[in-house]
Enzyme design. Sequence first.
Site, PDB file in Angstrom:
ATOM      1  N   CYS A  59      -9.389 -13.519 -66.634  1.00  0.00           N
ATOM      2  CA  CYS A  59     -10.827 -13.592 -66.405  1.00  0.00           C
ATOM      3  C   CYS A  59     -11.342 -12.369 -65.637  1.00  0.00           C
ATOM      4  CB  CYS A  59     -11.187 -14.891 -65.680  1.00  0.00           C
ATOM      5  SG  CYS A  59     -10.136 -15.278 -64.277  1.00  0.00           S
TER       6      CYS A  59
HETATM    7  N1  LIG Z   1      -9.436 -21.098 -65.155  1.00  0.00           N
HETATM    8  C1  LIG Z   1      -9.784 -19.895 -65.592  1.00  0.00           C
HETATM    9  O1  LIG Z   1     -10.908 -19.417 -65.329  1.00  0.00           O
HETATM   10  C2  LIG Z   1      -8.840 -19.077 -66.418  1.00  0.00           C
HETATM   11  C3  LIG Z   1      -7.562 -19.490 -66.729  1.00  0.00           C
HETATM   12  N2  LIG Z   1      -6.727 -18.708 -67.477  1.00  0.00           N
HETATM   13  C4  LIG Z   1      -5.362 -19.132 -67.813  1.00  0.00           C
HETATM   14  O2  LIG Z   1      -5.426 -20.210 -68.747  1.00  0.00           O
HETATM   15  C5  LIG Z   1      -4.326 -21.096 -68.524  1.00  0.00           C
HETATM   16  C6  LIG Z   1      -4.884 -22.486 -68.230  1.00  0.00           C
HETATM   17  O3  LIG Z   1      -5.722 -22.400 -67.076  1.00  0.00           O
HETATM   18  P1  LIG Z   1      -6.532 -23.629 -66.496  1.00  0.00           P
HETATM   19  O4  LIG Z   1      -7.102 -24.408 -67.601  1.00  0.00           O
HETATM   20  O5  LIG Z   1      -7.424 -23.075 -65.460  1.00  0.00           O
HETATM   21  O6  LIG Z   1      -5.333 -24.440 -65.812  1.00  0.00           O
HETATM   22  P2  LIG Z   1      -5.314 -25.926 -65.321  1.00  0.00           P
HETATM   23  O7  LIG Z   1      -4.402 -25.950 -64.160  1.00  0.00           O
HETATM   24  O8  LIG Z   1      -6.711 -26.416 -65.144  1.00  0.00           O
HETATM   25  O9  LIG Z   1      -4.649 -26.696 -66.562  1.00  0.00           O
HETATM   26  C7  LIG Z   1      -3.336 -26.429 -66.982  1.00  0.00           C
HETATM   27  C8  LIG Z   1      -2.989 -27.308 -68.186  1.00  0.00           C
HETATM   28  O10 LIG Z   1      -1.653 -27.028 -68.581  1.00  0.00           O
HETATM   29  C9  LIG Z   1      -0.877 -28.233 -68.664  1.00  0.00           C
HETATM   30  N3  LIG Z   1       0.424 -27.877 -68.099  1.00  0.00           N
HETATM   31  C10 LIG Z   1       0.707 -27.603 -66.813  1.00  0.00           C
HETATM   32  N4  LIG Z   1       2.002 -27.253 -66.677  1.00  0.00           N
HETATM   33  C11 LIG Z   1       2.545 -27.303 -67.915  1.00  0.00           C
HETATM   34  C12 LIG Z   1       3.854 -27.073 -68.426  1.00  0.00           C
HETATM   35  N5  LIG Z   1       4.853 -26.707 -67.625  1.00  0.00           N
HETATM   36  N6  LIG Z   1       4.060 -27.230 -69.744  1.00  0.00           N
HETATM   37  C13 LIG Z   1       3.042 -27.609 -70.546  1.00  0.00           C
HETATM   38  N7  LIG Z   1       1.784 -27.865 -70.116  1.00  0.00           N
HETATM   39  C14 LIG Z   1       1.546 -27.719 -68.819  1.00  0.00           C
HETATM   40  C15 LIG Z   1      -1.635 -29.257 -67.859  1.00  0.00           C
HETATM   41  O11 LIG Z   1      -1.593 -30.531 -68.461  1.00  0.00           O
HETATM   42  P3  LIG Z   1      -0.436 -31.600 -68.269  1.00  0.00           P
HETATM   43  O12 LIG Z   1       0.109 -31.401 -66.881  1.00  0.00           O
HETATM   44  O13 LIG Z   1      -1.117 -32.884 -68.456  1.00  0.00           O
HETATM   45  O14 LIG Z   1       0.534 -31.300 -69.358  1.00  0.00           O
HETATM   46  C16 LIG Z   1      -3.084 -28.787 -67.940  1.00  0.00           C
HETATM   47  O15 LIG Z   1      -3.712 -29.357 -69.065  1.00  0.00           O
HETATM   48  C17 LIG Z   1      -3.536 -20.544 -67.358  1.00  0.00           C
HETATM   49  O16 LIG Z   1      -2.472 -19.770 -67.820  1.00  0.00           O
HETATM   50  C18 LIG Z   1      -4.563 -19.680 -66.642  1.00  0.00           C
HETATM   51  O17 LIG Z   1      -3.965 -18.687 -65.896  1.00  0.00           O
HETATM   52  C19 LIG Z   1      -7.158 -17.531 -67.990  1.00  0.00           C
HETATM   53  C20 LIG Z   1      -8.415 -17.068 -67.725  1.00  0.00           C
HETATM   54  C21 LIG Z   1      -9.344 -17.795 -66.903  1.00  0.00           C
HETATM   55  C1  LIG Z   2     -10.617 -17.984 -58.477  1.00  0.00           C
HETATM   56  C2  LIG Z   2      -9.143 -17.896 -58.798  1.00  0.00           C
HETATM   57  O1  LIG Z   2      -8.322 -18.437 -58.094  1.00  0.00           O
HETATM   58  N1  LIG Z   2      -8.817 -17.209 -59.882  1.00  0.00           N
HETATM   59  C3  LIG Z   2      -7.455 -17.035 -60.323  1.00  0.00           C
HETATM   60  C4  LIG Z   2      -7.367 -16.143 -61.517  1.00  0.00           C
HETATM   61  C5  LIG Z   2      -7.760 -16.800 -62.761  1.00  0.00           C
HETATM   62  C6  LIG Z   2      -6.653 -16.954 -63.776  1.00  0.00           C
HETATM   63  O2  LIG Z   2      -6.501 -18.009 -64.299  1.00  0.00           O
HETATM   64  O3  LIG Z   2      -5.874 -15.901 -64.050  1.00  0.00           O
HETATM   65  P1  LIG Z   2      -4.627 -15.861 -65.055  1.00  0.00           P
HETATM   66  O4  LIG Z   2      -5.145 -16.199 -66.382  1.00  0.00           O
HETATM   67  O5  LIG Z   2      -4.076 -14.521 -65.047  1.00  0.00           O
HETATM   68  O6  LIG Z   2      -3.643 -16.832 -64.529  1.00  0.00           O
HETATM   69  C7  LIG Z   2      -6.591 -16.365 -59.275  1.00  0.00           C
HETATM   70  O7  LIG Z   2      -7.066 -15.511 -58.550  1.00  0.00           O
HETATM   71  O8  LIG Z   2      -5.395 -16.661 -59.267  1.00  0.00           O
END
Ligand SMILES: NC(=O)C1=CN([C@@H]2O[C@H](COP(=O)(O)OP(=O)(O)OC[C@H]3O[C@@H](n4cnc5c(N)ncnc54)[C@H](OP(=O)(O)O)[C@@H]3O)[C@@H](O)[C@H]2O)C=CC1
Ligand SMILES: CC(=O)N[C@@H](CCC(=O)OP(=O)(O)O)C(=O)O
EC number: 1.2.1.38
Length: 350
Positions: free
Chosen positions: A154
């Site tokens: 992000c």
């Molecule tokens: N939030 C953001 O703004 C952004 C996030 N990302 C990336 O996107 C990905 C998801 O982020 P986000 O939605 O915020 O994360 P969350 O923590 O909100 O959700 C993670 C999801 O992954 C599942 N999960 C967790 N551990 C495992 C595992 N070991 N194996 C399979 N499934 C698993 C969980 O469901 P369950 O435990 O039920 O299986 C849950 O649905 C991450 O890699 C994050 O870094 C990228 C850009 C921006």
């Molecule tokens: C506000 C906040 O905590 N933001 C996350 C970055 C967001 C993210 O999900 O980054 P990846 O996709 O690289 O994991 C952080 O700084 O760790």
Amino acid sequence: MQKKNVAVVGVTGYTGMELIRILNVHPGFEIGAVTSRSEAGRALQELFPAMQGTRSGSIAVTFPDPELVARDCEIVFLAVPHGAAMDMAAAFLDQGSRVVDLSADFRLRDPGEYATWYGLEHGRQERLKEAVYGLPEIYREQIAAANLVANPGCYPSSVILALYPGLKKELFHAEGIIADSKSGTSGAGRVAKTGTLFCEVADSFRAYSLGSHRHTPEMEQELSLASGRDMRLSFSPHLVPMNRGILSTCYVDLRSSIQTEEIRKAYREFYKDSPWVRIMPEGVLPETRWVRGTMFCDLGFVHDQRTGRLIIVSCIDNLCRGASGQAVANANLMSGYDLDLGLDAAPLMP
Ligand SMILES: NC(=O)C1=CN([C@@H]2O[C@H](COP(=O)(O)OP(=O)(O)OC[C@H]3O[C@@H](n4cnc5c(N)ncnc54)[C@H](OP(=O)(O)O)[C@@H]3O)[C@@H](O)[C@H]2O)C=CC1
Ligand SMILES: CC(=O)N[C@@H](CCC(=O)OP(=O)(O)O)C(=O)O
């Protein structure tokens, strides 16, 4: 239009939920499977009462079994944490699915850099060379042909879009750049952590991971390709008490006393094929609420006459442009659809 079946792996997280919001009304994709390890067996509308009455509300959540999911789905969105995504991506690719990985596992081309910044060895290095960095403004053709897309982080989405054209066109120096970013709390994911509790975040504002944030090498990797030299960047992330949005303020040293209007012109030219990068006119600086729930990246420019520096302000929605919307844009390209199919929503204002 013949719709393609897609899967969302990790549907209980914020980016998984955002994928459902977008796919729910997408004309080219049908949600074939949604998975979670903890909520398998329940319908989406049981997990999220807000989904009741929507097209996707009655879809049953299943366990993330690559063999079963791949049987029905051509494209898989991996919305799971880094570390977990690499094996899942490999398993889905082995089953013949194409993968858009929202995690960081395939973003860094150098596995040594991954080990340094993420603190774990990359277990699927053989898949790294086929991964394409999923920023459509830069890698459009490669994304269309890819089986594995590494969706950008992000913060990198906001900073790379702000700096790439200026470095490519040598408008400013590659040295001494500062990117000061502020993110809403959904960026930290939905998993409960003390640091994102209401009382820890509301009515406050804090810097974190200064000089050590894991998104730094991702920005440096892509910006070095733009500038043609090995770049180092000062990246300072901050957490702000809002749900969505990233605002990055970038400071650069101009190469010559070029007029700000010339810079805007150069950026408009670079982004002429992007439906989403909006160059703000003189005197207008972007705000996170102008991009909420959208793919827009708004860029504002100020020439600080006293220091000679150019200040670029970049705003995106971290969950849409910075994650799930961008993932759907990449899936559009992989499917031969228009880049912005199903992604032309106006911002949720106010
Ligand atoms: N939030 C953001 O703004 C952004 C996030 N990302 C990336 O996107 C990905 C998801 O982020 P986000 O939605 O915020 O994360 P969350 O923590 O909100 O959700 C993670 C999801 O992954 C599942 N999960 C967790 N551990 C495992 C595992 N070991 N194996 C399979 N499934 C698993 C969980 O469901 P369950 O435990 O039920 O299986 C849950 O649905 C991450 O890699 C994050 O870094 C990228 C850009 C921006
Ligand atoms: C506000 C906040 O905590 N933001 C996350 C970055 C967001 C993210 O999900 O980054 P990846 O996709 O690289 O994991 C952080 O700084 O760790």
